[in-house]
Write a protein that holds these residues in place. Structure first.
Motif, PDB file in Angstrom:
ATOM      1  N   ILE A   1       1.086  -1.844   8.941  1.00 23.64           N
ATOM      2  CA  ILE A   1       2.514  -1.328   9.065  1.00 23.64           C
ATOM      3  C   ILE A   1       2.585  -0.268   9.947  1.00 23.64           C
ATOM      4  O   ILE A   1       3.373  -0.109  10.723  1.00 23.64           O
ATOM      5  CB  ILE A   1       3.033  -1.101   7.582  1.00 23.64           C
ATOM      6  CG1 ILE A   1       2.890  -2.502   6.703  1.00 23.64           C
ATOM      7  CG2 ILE A   1       4.126  -0.495   7.588  1.00 23.64           C
ATOM      8  CD1 ILE A   1       3.527  -2.273   5.320  1.00 23.64           C
ATOM      9  N   VAL A   2       1.731   0.736   9.907  1.00 17.51           N
ATOM     10  CA  VAL A   2       1.934   1.949  10.564  1.00 17.51           C
ATOM     11  C   VAL A   2       1.580   1.535  11.983  1.00 17.51           C
ATOM     12  O   VAL A   2       2.514   1.919  12.863  1.00 17.51           O
ATOM     13  CB  VAL A   2       0.917   3.239  10.055  1.00 17.51           C
ATOM     14  CG1 VAL A   2       1.057   4.466  11.200  1.00 17.51           C
ATOM     15  CG2 VAL A   2       1.201   3.439   8.799  1.00 17.51           C
TER      16      VAL A   2
ATOM     17  N   ALA B   1      12.705   7.099  17.035  1.00 15.38           N
ATOM     18  CA  ALA B   1      12.971   5.805  16.901  1.00 15.38           C
ATOM     19  C   ALA B   1      14.138   5.410  16.036  1.00 15.38           C
ATOM     20  O   ALA B   1      14.715   6.280  15.324  1.00 15.38           O
ATOM     21  CB  ALA B   1      11.589   5.090  16.250  1.00 15.38           C
ATOM     22  N   ASN B   2      14.407   3.983  15.874  1.00 15.90           N
ATOM     23  CA  ASN B   2      15.708   3.818  14.889  1.00 15.90           C
ATOM     24  C   ASN B   2      15.306   4.239  13.617  1.00 15.90           C
ATOM     25  O   ASN B   2      14.067   4.595  13.338  1.00 15.90           O
ATOM     26  CB  ASN B   2      15.832   2.419  15.010  1.00 15.90           C
ATOM     27  CG  ASN B   2      14.730   1.289  14.299  1.00 15.90           C
ATOM     28  OD1 ASN B   2      14.253   1.656  13.029  1.00 15.90           O
ATOM     29  ND2 ASN B   2      14.321   0.712  15.040  1.00 15.90           N
TER      30      ASN B   2
ATOM     31  N   ILE C   1       0.007  11.371  12.837  1.00 14.84           N
ATOM     32  CA  ILE C   1      -0.214   9.629  13.257  1.00 14.84           C
ATOM     33  C   ILE C   1       1.059   9.081  13.063  1.00 14.84           C
ATOM     34  O   ILE C   1       1.140   8.253  13.814  1.00 14.84           O
ATOM     35  CB  ILE C   1      -1.494   9.402  12.498  1.00 14.84           C
ATOM     36  CG1 ILE C   1      -2.653  10.491  12.639  1.00 14.84           C
ATOM     37  CG2 ILE C   1      -1.808   8.027  12.629  1.00 14.84           C
ATOM     38  CD1 ILE C   1      -3.711  10.036  11.677  1.00 14.84           C
ATOM     39  N   ALA C   2       1.681   9.229  11.756  1.00 16.30           N
ATOM     40  CA  ALA C   2       2.466   7.936  11.652  1.00 16.30           C
ATOM     41  C   ALA C   2       4.015   8.253  11.751  1.00 16.30           C
ATOM     42  O   ALA C   2       4.902   7.447  11.660  1.00 16.30           O
ATOM     43  CB  ALA C   2       2.187   7.495  10.028  1.00 16.30           C
TER      44      ALA C   2
ATOM     45  N   PRO D   1       5.190  10.076  16.301  1.00 17.94           N
ATOM     46  CA  PRO D   1       5.645   9.183  17.277  1.00 17.94           C
ATOM     47  C   PRO D   1       7.027   8.366  17.031  1.00 17.94           C
ATOM     48  O   PRO D   1       7.564   7.900  17.781  1.00 17.94           O
ATOM     49  CB  PRO D   1       4.645   8.252  17.353  1.00 17.94           C
ATOM     50  CG  PRO D   1       3.509   8.966  16.542  1.00 17.94           C
ATOM     51  CD  PRO D   1       4.186   9.782  15.381  1.00 17.94           C
ATOM     52  N   LEU D   2       7.543   8.747  16.131  1.00 19.49           N
ATOM     53  CA  LEU D   2       8.612   7.756  15.550  1.00 19.49           C
ATOM     54  C   LEU D   2       9.891   8.473  15.498  1.00 19.49           C
ATOM     55  O   LEU D   2      10.776   8.249  14.848  1.00 19.49           O
ATOM     56  CB  LEU D   2       8.412   6.842  14.132  1.00 19.49           C
ATOM     57  CG  LEU D   2       7.444   5.939  14.502  1.00 19.49           C
ATOM     58  CD1 LEU D   2       6.871   5.415  12.935  1.00 19.49           C
ATOM     59  CD2 LEU D   2       7.823   4.918  15.309  1.00 19.49           C
TER      60      LEU D   2
ATOM     61  N   ARG E   1      17.692   0.412  18.554  1.00 20.79           N
ATOM     62  CA  ARG E   1      17.019   1.783  18.772  1.00 20.79           C
ATOM     63  C   ARG E   1      17.705   2.832  17.855  1.00 20.79           C
ATOM     64  O   ARG E   1      18.935   3.102  18.395  1.00 20.79           O
ATOM     65  CB  ARG E   1      16.433   2.205  20.004  1.00 20.79           C
ATOM     66  CG  ARG E   1      15.111   1.554  20.556  1.00 20.79           C
ATOM     67  CD  ARG E   1      13.924   2.466  20.081  1.00 20.79           C
ATOM     68  NE  ARG E   1      12.788   1.896  19.859  1.00 20.79           N
ATOM     69  CZ  ARG E   1      11.501   2.349  19.868  1.00 20.79           C
ATOM     70  NH1 ARG E   1      11.698   3.906  19.957  1.00 20.79           N
ATOM     71  NH2 ARG E   1      10.495   1.722  19.849  1.00 20.79           N
TER      72      ARG E   1
ATOM     73  N   SER F   1       7.138   3.172   8.172  1.00 16.72           N
ATOM     74  CA  SER F   1       5.643   3.581   8.603  1.00 16.72           C
ATOM     75  C   SER F   1       5.246   4.442   7.308  1.00 16.72           C
ATOM     76  O   SER F   1       3.979   4.456   7.150  1.00 16.72           O
ATOM     77  CB  SER F   1       5.955   4.486   9.795  1.00 16.72           C
ATOM     78  OG  SER F   1       4.619   5.162   9.801  1.00 16.72           O
TER      79      SER F   1
ATOM     80  N   MET G   1       4.725   0.054  13.392  1.00 21.23           N
ATOM     81  CA  MET G   1       6.077   0.623  13.613  1.00 21.23           C
ATOM     82  C   MET G   1       5.638   1.602  14.675  1.00 21.23           C
ATOM     83  O   MET G   1       6.713   1.696  15.646  1.00 21.23           O
ATOM     84  CB  MET G   1       6.104   1.575  12.359  1.00 21.23           C
ATOM     85  CG  MET G   1       6.857   0.866  11.228  1.00 21.23           C
ATOM     86  SD  MET G   1       8.488   0.275  11.701  1.00 21.23           S
ATOM     87  CE  MET G   1       8.203  -1.421  11.682  1.00 21.23           C
ATOM     88  N   VAL G   2       4.506   2.037  14.984  1.00 26.27           N
ATOM     89  CA  VAL G   2       4.329   3.075  16.004  1.00 26.27           C
ATOM     90  C   VAL G   2       4.121   2.287  17.545  1.00 26.27           C
ATOM     91  O   VAL G   2       4.861   2.555  18.533  1.00 26.27           O
ATOM     92  CB  VAL G   2       3.048   3.918  15.991  1.00 26.27           C
ATOM     93  CG1 VAL G   2       2.821   4.422  17.051  1.00 26.27           C
ATOM     94  CG2 VAL G   2       3.112   4.691  14.837  1.00 26.27           C
TER      95      VAL G   2
END
Lengths: 291, 305
Positions: B286-287, A89-90, A81-82, A85-86, B305, A97, B290-291
């Protein structure tokens, strides 16, 4: 001298608990270069699940088994979930997260089990031995032996199985690992499961050793595990154990010889000094800076 | 469109300025609390949002300001303006010192180190006599006369409003300046920034100093406002709260920081029934943030990025 030996033994036992926590942390960091800030809260939460099972009169080892399944499940869900997806990402996003996940787990534990410190009933041996005035508890021996056994098992797992080979391939080069047909998502998921399971073992040992379970052990667990991982060298499994032991010894000798009120200060001053002198940890390999 | 924006701003300003006359003491208290967090959120945002430094020990800087006021007030009788200056100065120095000592530590490592600095601060105030150890300092009263004599809730509100507005303006000025662009260049690509002759170490130290000064101002007003300071007001949960404000409001956005302070202080305060779950709701936000939207609700941080 007796005090010194006593502090060393106490420190080694506490340090072994940190080491088991640090390994789960370190495997993720070594693999994906990402701090699982929720690792400590996962360990807190799953230890509470064991306690809840024990309170419901589930036999102790059954409760630990349930806790372990729950920990693996939680670890994998959190990743799905957290974090997943990242992954591209940066650098800030996944860490932040993870802070969010930590907050959710902490709040959930607080609502379900309350903020009070709970005793932890366990059938693990509670006796103690005296050798020349030094007290050694049976729990300390159990902790040291468990940590040693897990260290050996991990070493074999990472360096002598196909699972470990795939992990090392992902660590070295994720896109290429994917190209040669390694199922990256499944492997990463399994690392979170293993990390959470090790966290659960460390949580049960912690709870049995200090006879207590409480919500804020999550954050202190995360900080201690991270410090241990850094002391030992990020990404190195042997380093996690060395770092955990070193941290345990520092804290117990610091409390014994300097002041127990400055335990956190000692931990963090050591962390800062190590980071300034050896930015990759005591046993860390030199790698390109991950800014 | 621009006219509409001005109308909204003027109406908002009038409402805020008249608040002490029209609101209940309770609402005024919460509004003051929100305003105390604005400089903290703005400073944190300059550090994390605009300069890209992960840091979560802001409560320590806040505490340095508050304890400076507490100690000063109990020893010498100086007026509010000087105490504000001294608190801002002390916290700015600590911020500068922290940044300079940790200049070689980066990224996630610095994140944990700054969390640790918060713990070190607590260890120090919990174990020292000058800080009143675990019980803290009491009877911090502003002098009755003189400039900025803060003696009524309404005056506290205006003082906090003044401090918050000052910090908003300073922050906007910095971001529009050469220094502000340098900060964002360092955040977006340290290597390119260095090639352009931008010096990362003094830039980061400078911004920690500015953010420290802002936190020190808030700490000073807080000490007067509560009449006491204690370690519990500056623990890692407070650092986390400030960090959350910036994430939810939007990394790099000044208005977002203000929004974050309002949302995270006022909403749990007025919705008592959700208070028990506020930590977890913040975590979920927060999650999700961020997502789905790493730049925040009002964020401007789209490119990095």
């Amino acid at each position: 001298m007796i005090t010194f030996v006593q502090q060393v033994i106490n420190g080694a036992a506490a340090g072994s608990v940190y080491a088991l926590l640090a390994v789960g942390y370190n495997m993720v960091y070594g693999l994906l270069g990402f701090i699982n800030f929720a690792h400590g809260d996962l360990y807190m939460f799953s230890t509470f699940i064991v306690l809840a099972m024990v309170t419901l009169h589930v036999p102790f080892w059954g409760a630990v088994a349930v806790g372990m399944v729950a920990a693996c499940f939680l670890g994998m869900s959190v990743e799905r979930i957290a974090y997943r997806p990242l992954r591209t990402a940066n650098r800030i996003a996944p860490t932040v997260s993870a802070v969010g996940v930590a907050l959710v787990l902490e709040n959930a534990a607080q609502v379900i089990w309350g903020p009070a410190t709970r005793p932890f009933p366990t059938p693990l041996p509670q006796g103690l031995f005296r050798v020349d005035g030094v007290v050694i508890t049976a729990m300390q021996i159990v902790i040291l032996l468990t940590a040693a056994a897990i260290a050996v098992a991990l070493r074999v797992g990472v360096y002598h199985t196909s699972w470990g080979r795939k992990l090392r391939a992902i660590r070295d080069d994720l896109p290429t690992a994917e190209l040669v047909g390694i199922s990256v998502n499944r492997l990463v998921s399994s690392v979170y499961a293993v990390g959470a399971a090790l966290g659960l073992i460390s949580g049960v040992l912690f709870a049995a050793y200090y006879n207590s379970v409480y919500v804020t052990m999550g954050l202190t667990g995360t900080l201690n595990a991270f410090t241990a991982a850094v002391l030992g060298g990020i990404g190195s499994i042997g380093g996690s154990f060395a770092g955990g032991l070193a941290l345990g010894l520092l804290q117990s000798l610091g409390a014994g010889y300097i002041s127990s009120g400055y335990q956190n200060t000692i931990t963090f001053v050591v962390l800062i000094v190590v980071l300034l002198l050896r930015p990759n940890g005591m046993f860390g390999k030199l790698t390109a800076a991950r800014a | 469109m621009i006219i509409a924006g001005w109308v909204v701003m003027i109406v908002g300003a009038v409402v805020v300025l008249l608040l002490p006359q029209v609101s209940s003491p309770y609402v005024l208290f919460v509004a003051t609390e929100v305003l105390l967090y604005v400089p903290l959120a703005i400073g944190q945002n300059l550090i994390t949002g605009n300069t890209g430094v992960l840091s979560m020990g802001h409560a320590a800087l806040y505490g340095v300001g508050a304890y400076t006021t507490g100690v000063l007030v109990s020893h010498i009788a100086i007026g509010v303006p000087l105490t504000l200056l001294a608190s801002a100065g002390a916290a700015a120095l600590v911020g500068l010192g922290v940044s300079l000592t940790t200049q070689r530590i980066r990224g996630d490592y610095l994140f944990i180190v700054t969390i640790g600095l918060n713990f070190i601060f607590l260890d120090v105030v919990n174990n020292s006599t000058w800080s009143g150890a675990a019980t803290g300092l009491f009877a911090i009263a502003p002098p009755a006369g003189g400039l900025l004599a803060v003696t009524t809730p309404a005056r506290f509100f205006y003082l906090s409003l003044g401090v918050a507005a000052l910090c908003v303006l300073i922050s906007l000025a910095i971001l529009r300046s050469r220094f502000g662009r340098a900060m964002e260049a360092v955040r977006d690509d340290p290597l390119v920034a260095a090639t352009m002759g931008l010096k990362e170490v003094p830039i980061k130290a400078g911004i920690f100093g500015v953010a420290g000064a802002m936190a020190g101002l808030s700490g000073c007003v807080l000490a007067y406002f509560l009449g006491s300071v204690g370690p519990q007001d500056f623990n890692s949960n407070i650092s986390l709260l400030i960090f959350e404000m910036v994430i939810i409001g939007g990394l790099g956005s000044v208005s977002g920081s203000v929004l974050g302070a309002i949302v995270l202080i006022a909403v749990p305060e007025f919705l008592r029934s959700v208070q028990e779950y506020s930590l977890g709701i913040g975590g979920v936000l927060i999650v999700v943030m961020m997502v789905l939207r790493p730049e925040g609700v009002l964020g401007s941080w789209r490119t990095a990025r």
